[in-house]
Design a protein around this motif. Structure first.
Motif: not given
Ligand SMILES: Cc1cc2nc3c(=O)[nH]c(=O)nc-3n(C[C@H](O)[C@H](O)[C@H](O)COP(=O)(O)OP(=O)(O)OC[C@H]3O[C@@H](n4cnc5c(N)ncnc54)[C@H](O)[C@@H]3O)c2cc1C
Length: 383
Positions: A165-167, A92-93, A116-117, A54-55
């Motif tokens: 995946a969790d999501f 993710a990002g 997620i981040c 999650g930069v």
């Protein structure tokens, strides 16, 4: 007047921090996992916990609060050590994080983006279907409204990390139209414990057994209506905007893999001797190295330039497509030459360059094949 394309001090500091992290926390584990062929969840979690999923998102949502250029640098450095982890961080990002951050409800950012981040959740995007690849807008999965819920039915393929995946973010037709206007994005937390979701199989692929590419089925899966991200019927546009960021991430993956293949080749050419001299002293080898270094630098500049333009608030559809196409084609070319420079050793699994060649091929295909990205560029040439 002198012109410099060097990174600002702040970004160089971030780059050095990511490089050090990768050398200490990632590289010691690559060989063992690749040999075993298992997904390195512990290492992925460490990368996520470091904030690298999650930069560019706000610290309010547990992101690092940095910019898109920092995102590109991060993905490049991780990819240089292990492309598998960079791919997961980039999804993710960009493909998952971006639509939630830009278009999602505040509670979705609080509950979903934060997880997620912070690395609590590994996410995945389920867009591609057996009959809808490059023509993604022709997808057939449906989500029909039933009171306070949607009922999801359909099939997805090539969902990276789908089975762990969790999501999940799923693109489905919600009925507003037959074309891209009828597509919405639905967020599904904890998909593994949901009735009606079947993880059909993992698709064996060129990247090897560490990579998880999943086929999924949805049979009357009940999703709360509030889980739609943004407006109903605008999901396809959100995916396309997320792809602008995803393509910067894929370009950065290409630069990282190409750099790793070049580094290995440069070192090998210095130490391998034939005909009584290091092979780098043969012009046939040194010119290969010169071309590799030049092409990598060109790819890096395109990638950083696209990210920096996005940091100025502009849409970067063309620039991201250019960077993605160039950097992943270069990764493929550089990795192929790296195998050649290594001779028989390059063809063995005892040296990393054969892996670089395999993963570079995937990058030319995902996030829009390079043919589709050329189409994106060509369509904008006369605007
Ligand atoms: C490693 C990997 C990871 C992936 N991860 C994900 C993921 O996480 N989530 C997800 O939803 N999807 C994912 N995908 C799927 C990926 O996005 C698709 O594979 C890609 O969009 C191409 O679709 P397709 O494979 O069906 O090829 P097709 O669309 O069938 O294309 C076949 C060939 O025809 C060419 N072609 C098609 N249309 C045109 C055109 N108009 N002009 C010129 N050439 C054309 C293509 O470039 C390609 O060479 C992944 C794929 C791979 C390989």
């Amino acid at each position: 007047m002198s012109v410099t394309f060097e990174l600002p001090e702040s970004h160089r500091t971030h780059q050095e921090a990511v490089r050090q992290f990768c050398e200490e926390e990632v590289e010691p584990h690559v060989d063992a996992y690749e040999k075993e062929g298992t997904f390195p969840i512990e290492v992925v979690n460490r990368v996520a916990e470091a904030g690298f999923h999650g930069v560019q998102y706000s610290t309010d949502y547990d992101g690092l609060g940095l910019d898109y250029l920092s995102y590109a640098i991060t993905i490049e450095e991780i990819s240089r050590s292990w492309k598998l982890l960079a791919g997961t961080a980039s999804i993710a990002g960009s493909l998952v994080g971006y639509p939630i951050n830009e278009f999602g409800a505040e509670w979705q950012r609080e509950e979903w983006l934060k997880k997620i981040c912070s690395g609590t959740w590994i996410p995945a995007l389920a867009l591609t279907e057996p009959n809808a690849g490059s023509d993604a807008a022709s997808l057939e999965t449906t989500a029909n409204r039933d009171g306070d819920e949607y009922v999801l039915d359909g099939q997805k393929v090539w969902t990276t990390n789908g089975s762990i995946a969790d999501f999940l973010v799923v693109a489905a037709r919600t009925g507003e139209g037959e074309d891209h206007n009828g597509v919405s994005l639905l967020g599904i937390p904890n998909p593994q414990s949901r009735d009606g979701i079947t993880f059909v199989r993992e698709i064996p692929c060129m990247e090897g057994d560490t990579a998880i590419e999943t086929e999924l089925r949805f049979d009357r899966v009940h999703i709360p209506a509030e889980n739609v991200i943004g407006d109903r019927g605008r999901g396809f546009r959100y995916v396309m905007e997320g792809l602008d960021i995803g393509r910067i991430g894929t370009a950065a993956q290409g630069v990282g893999v190409a750099q790793a293949a070049f580094d290995a080749s440069r070192q090998f050419a210095d130490t391998r001797e034939q005909f009584g001299q290091p092979i780098r002293e043969f012009q046939g080898i040194s010119f290969k190295l010169a071309d590799m270094a030049t092409e990598i630098e060109a790819s890096r500049l395109l990638t950083y330039s696209a990210a920096a333009k996005r940091d100025r608030g502009a849409r970067v559809t063309t620039e991201a497509a250019m960077a993605k196409t160039k950097a992943t084609d270069v990764a493929m070319d550089v990795a192929t030459e790296a195998v050649q420079i290594h001779g028989s050793r390059g063809y063995s699994k005892e040296y990393p360059v054969e892996r670089h060649m395999r993963v570079a091929k995937g990058m030319q295909i995902y996030e829009g094949t390079n043919e589709i990205n050329r189409l994106v560029i060509a369509n904008r040439l006369y605007e």
